[in-house]
Every structure is written in structure tokens, then in C-alpha cells.
Design a protein around this motif. Structure first.
Motif, PDB file in Angstrom:
ATOM      1  N   PHE A 133       8.498  44.953  42.378  1.00  0.00           N
ATOM      2  CA  PHE A 133       7.878  46.238  42.693  1.00  0.00           C
ATOM      3  C   PHE A 133       7.263  46.153  44.085  1.00  0.00           C
ATOM      4  CE2 PHE A 133       8.063  46.249  38.119  1.00  0.00           C
ATOM      5  CZ  PHE A 133       8.316  47.570  37.785  1.00  0.00           C
ATOM      6  N   THR A 138      12.061  48.226  42.458  1.00  0.00           N
ATOM      7  CA  THR A 138      11.466  49.538  42.177  1.00  0.00           C
ATOM      8  C   THR A 138      10.249  49.719  43.074  1.00  0.00           C
ATOM      9  OG1 THR A 138      12.180  49.379  39.865  1.00  0.00           O
ATOM     10  CG2 THR A 138      10.493  51.013  40.357  1.00  0.00           C
ATOM     11  N   HIS A 173      12.273  41.463  38.228  1.00  0.00           N
ATOM     12  CA  HIS A 173      11.922  42.826  38.639  1.00  0.00           C
ATOM     13  C   HIS A 173      10.886  42.741  39.755  1.00  0.00           C
ATOM     14  CE1 HIS A 173      11.541  47.205  36.997  1.00  0.00           C
ATOM     15  NE2 HIS A 173      11.757  47.168  38.306  1.00  0.00           N
ATOM     16  N   CYS A 230       5.615  54.566  38.959  1.00  0.00           N
ATOM     17  CA  CYS A 230       6.712  53.922  39.677  1.00  0.00           C
ATOM     18  C   CYS A 230       7.836  54.920  39.895  1.00  0.00           C
ATOM     19  CB  CYS A 230       7.215  52.696  38.917  1.00  0.00           C
ATOM     20  SG  CYS A 230       8.103  53.055  37.393  1.00  0.00           S
ATOM     21  N   SER A 231       8.751  54.546  40.766  1.00  0.00           N
ATOM     22  CA  SER A 231       9.883  55.410  41.077  1.00  0.00           C
ATOM     23  C   SER A 231      10.947  55.289  39.988  1.00  0.00           C
ATOM     24  CB  SER A 231      10.459  55.041  42.446  1.00  0.00           C
ATOM     25  OG  SER A 231      10.985  53.733  42.428  1.00  0.00           O
ATOM     26  N   LYS A 253      16.135  43.528  40.083  1.00  0.00           N
ATOM     27  CA  LYS A 253      15.937  44.970  40.141  1.00  0.00           C
ATOM     28  C   LYS A 253      14.756  45.252  41.059  1.00  0.00           C
ATOM     29  CE  LYS A 253      16.382  47.362  36.389  1.00  0.00           C
ATOM     30  NZ  LYS A 253      17.456  48.321  36.750  1.00  0.00           N
ATOM     31  N   VAL A 301      13.646  54.493  37.378  1.00  0.00           N
ATOM     32  CA  VAL A 301      14.044  53.232  36.758  1.00  0.00           C
ATOM     33  C   VAL A 301      15.327  53.369  35.952  1.00  0.00           C
ATOM     34  CG1 VAL A 301      11.722  52.254  36.671  1.00  0.00           C
ATOM     35  CG2 VAL A 301      12.511  53.688  34.776  1.00  0.00           C
ATOM     36  N   CYS A 306       7.432  55.826  34.936  1.00  0.00           N
ATOM     37  CA  CYS A 306       8.204  56.595  35.911  1.00  0.00           C
ATOM     38  C   CYS A 306       7.593  57.988  36.045  1.00  0.00           C
ATOM     39  CB  CYS A 306       9.664  56.704  35.490  1.00  0.00           C
ATOM     40  SG  CYS A 306      10.663  57.587  36.708  1.00  0.00           S
TER      41      CYS A 306
END
Length: 360
Positions: free
Chosen positions: A43, A86, A41, A186-187, A84, A189, A148
Motif C-alpha cells: 500500500f 494498492t 500486498h 484504499c483505492s 499486488k 481492489v 475500498c
């Protein structure tokens, strides 16, 4: 933060019931298994929820998220680790400054990635698996919580996210965990309907980073996240959605799983130890030979005794074993082990019986 507080105070009771923690859909869906499988992941820190468009990666003015997302998609066939991406909120003077890139479970940070750096970064770090040639690698420590709060993508996240972030920050302060636990907005997910959505990247007692997702999180759940999950390493089952590295179809099977220092894992280890003991006992079992002749074999034979047995098998049973070699090769490993054990026992009986007849 003042802008978010103004937004929250402007929400009516009806909107709170529709988008907040009291909405009727809360806890109506089975959460386990609602996380798409991934193994890494990333970020990228850039601005904040108030500035994010519904799809951050499609912005024509905020180029960094768009360029990064496009570069990852363009090289997806070259990236061997399922990744992923984010966007998380930037905050000057913290571990979340604009352009910082956080990588989990590697616990690595690269600072101040620029638009012109994106292709080189993706090629070095994500495709080739080597340190970024144009930046210094920093090691992250502690636990990282992402909430989120992408209000322009889904109003439920925009209502629940900021409240959870403030509650987490209060809990971190009261527990004096300021330099150990870090929380950020965070944006999107995935799974708007599960808001509040929370992701926790935290080391277990062995230092392994575990990425766990929670849904339907309310302010009342925050103490458990801090004390039970981060503090004790135990998953909160009722709001658990899944984890990094676990295929979606396995989510339901792992719904009651605990982290490596949890009770379920201890019991599983105990079961494995018991299984090993049974296997040891079987190795030292007895077999009944012809005419009542017993060839009990002690599982703790000395090396010299084992060597003698192997030599006898070579002398007296070589032809018979040779005929079975191709058959054994086609068996599964567990069957092979069982077969070899039986053949060894039979060969031993044959040798013993041969010696017995000679002595008669």
C-alpha cells in the motif's frame, strides 16, 4: 470527512437502492474464490478518495502512484513474489502519511517515499529482497483494515466505503482498540459489484499475518469483523471472498475455513493425529509366515533389535534386495515405504525359517 458526509446526504433514496447496502445485487453472487492469487500486498499512501482519479496509477499530476505502478510492471519478471499494489489514504500524524509504504504480510513500513526514490526502492525491496538502502525500516504492529472507497472508479464503493470506515472507527473507539486496530480507505481492489469491499491484515494466535478479503459488507457486519475475525480469529464465512496466498481455484474449497485458532483447523489437526496413531499401529502389526510361522514385530523395538534385523537382512537378503532396487526407485514415496516394509517382513521370515531348519 465533511466532504464525504455532504456527498452521502446528497444521495437520494433511489441512488441508495442502486449503489448502497440495499441494492438488489447484494448477496446474489458466490463470494468464495473471487480474489486473484497474490502473496504480497503493498500500500502506497497518497492523498485520498476525493482526489483519486478513476485510475490513480495513470494520473499525470500525481506522479508517485504512476511511477510506482510503472516500476513494478517494468520489473515484474524480476519480482519473484506475486505482488499486488494498492493506494491507501494518507493522514498526517498517523501510520498513513504521504509516501509511506506498507508491506504485508511482512508488516513493514518505509516512510516518505519520493518520486525520485521509486526505482531504487523497487530494485532493493521487491526485486533483490533486501532493506531499502535509502530509508529506515519500521515494524508494524496490530491489525490493519482497508476499505475500498474509490468513488470515482465505482459509485458503489464511493457510497458504501465511507460509511463502513466511519462504522469501523466507531467500533474501534468503543472497544478501546485505538492503538491496536487501524482502518484506512484504499483505492480499487477488484470486484466493484461486491462493495463494500474490506481487507483485513491481522495476526493469528501464532503471530502469522493473514490477509482476508470480505465482500457485500454492511454496517451490521462491522461488529463481527472486529469481535469475531480480529478478536477471535474466526473467518466470517457468509461474506468471505478469499485470502492472500490462496489460488483462486481453491477459494470455493476454503469457503468454510477458519483461521488457525478456529474450530475447523482444530478438528483437522485431531484427524491428522488420529491418522498418525493408525500409522503407528500398522508399524507394530503382524504378518503370517510360511507353515503358520508368525513374525509379529513390535512397533517399539529397541535400537539394538532394529540393528540385528537390518544385519540379518544384509546377510541373507542382499541379492534379492539388489534386484529390486531399480524398481523401488521408480515408485512414489508412499509405495516405497510399503514395499520396504513387505520386503523386510519377508526377509525376516526367511531368516527365521532358516534358523528353524538348522535347529531341526
Amino acid at each position: 470527512m465533511a466532504d464525504r458526509e455532504n456527498v452521502l446526504t446528497a444521495i437520494s433514496a433511489e441512488e441508495e437502492a442502486e449503489f448502497g447496502f440495499t441494492r438488489t445485487e447484494m448477496h446474489k453472487s458466490n463470494l468464495a474464490g473471487t480474489v486473484d492469487p497474490y502473496d504480497r500486498h503493498i500500500f502506497v499512501c497518497f492523498k485520498g478518495p476525493d482526489a483519486w482519479l478513476p485510475r490513480v496509477e495513470e494520473s499525470e499530476t500525481d506522479l508517485l502512484p504512476k511511477l510506482f505502478s510503472s516500476a513494478v510492471k517494468a520489473r515484474k519478471n524480476d519480482i519473484t513474489i506475486k505482488t499486488k499494489v494498492t493506494i491507501c489514504e494518507e493522514r498526517e500524524g498517523t501510520d498513513f502519511e504521504r509516501g509511506d509504504v506498507l508491506i504485508f504480510p511482512d508488516m513493514i513500513k518505509y516512510k516518505r517515499l519520493k518520486d525520485s526514490d521509486v526505482d531504487g526502492f523497487v530494485d532493493d525491496v521487491l526485486v533483490s529482497g533486501r532493506p531499502w538502502a535509502s530509508g529506515l525500516q519500521e515494524k508494524l504492529t496490530g491489525s490493519y483494515v482497508f476499505v475500498c472507497a474509490h468513488g470515482s472508479r465505482d459509485k458503489r464503493c464511493g457510497v458504501c466505503g465511507p460509511v463502513l470506515i466511519e462504522k469501523l472507527k466507531e467500533g474501534i473507539e468503543s472497544r478501546e482498540l485505538r492503538n491496536q486496530v487501524f482502518v484506512s480507505a484504499c483505492s480499487h481492489v477488484g470486484g466493484h459489484k461486491y462493495a463494500g469491499n474490506v481487507i483485513v491484515y491481522s495476526p493469528d494466535l501464532e503471530g502469522k499475518i493473514m490477509g482476508h478479503w470480505y465482500g457485500y459488507v454492511t454496517p451490521d457486519d462491522v461488529p463481527e469483523i472486529l469481535d469475531q475475525h480480529i478478536g477471535q480469529g474466526v473467518v466470517i464465512e457468509r461474506i468471505w471472498r478469499g485470502q492472500m496466498g490462496a489460488p483462486t481455484e481453491e477459494g470455493e474449497k476454503v469457503a468454510k475455513q477458519k483461521l488457525p485458532n478456529g474450530q475447523d483447523v482444530k478438528e483437522r489437526k485431531k484427524h491428522e493425529e488420529s491418522k498418525n496413531e493408525v500409522q503407528k499401529e500398522n508399524i507394530g502389526g503382524c504378518c503370517q509366515g510360511a507353515n503358520g510361522f508368525s513374525c509379529c514385530r513390535d512397533g517399539s523395538l529397541e535400537v539394538s533389535e532394529e540393528s540385528k534385523l537390518e544385519e540379518n537382512i544384509k546377510v541373507h537378503g542382499k541379492k534379492g534386495l539388489g534386484k529390486l532396487s531399480s524398481w523401488i526407485a521408480s515408485l512414489e514415496q508412499s509405495d516405497v515405504l510399503t514395499t520396504v516394509g513387505v520386503i523386510g517382513a519377508v526377509a525376516t521370515v526367511a531368516v527365521a525359517y532358516s534358523l528353524y531348519k538348522r535347529s531341526c
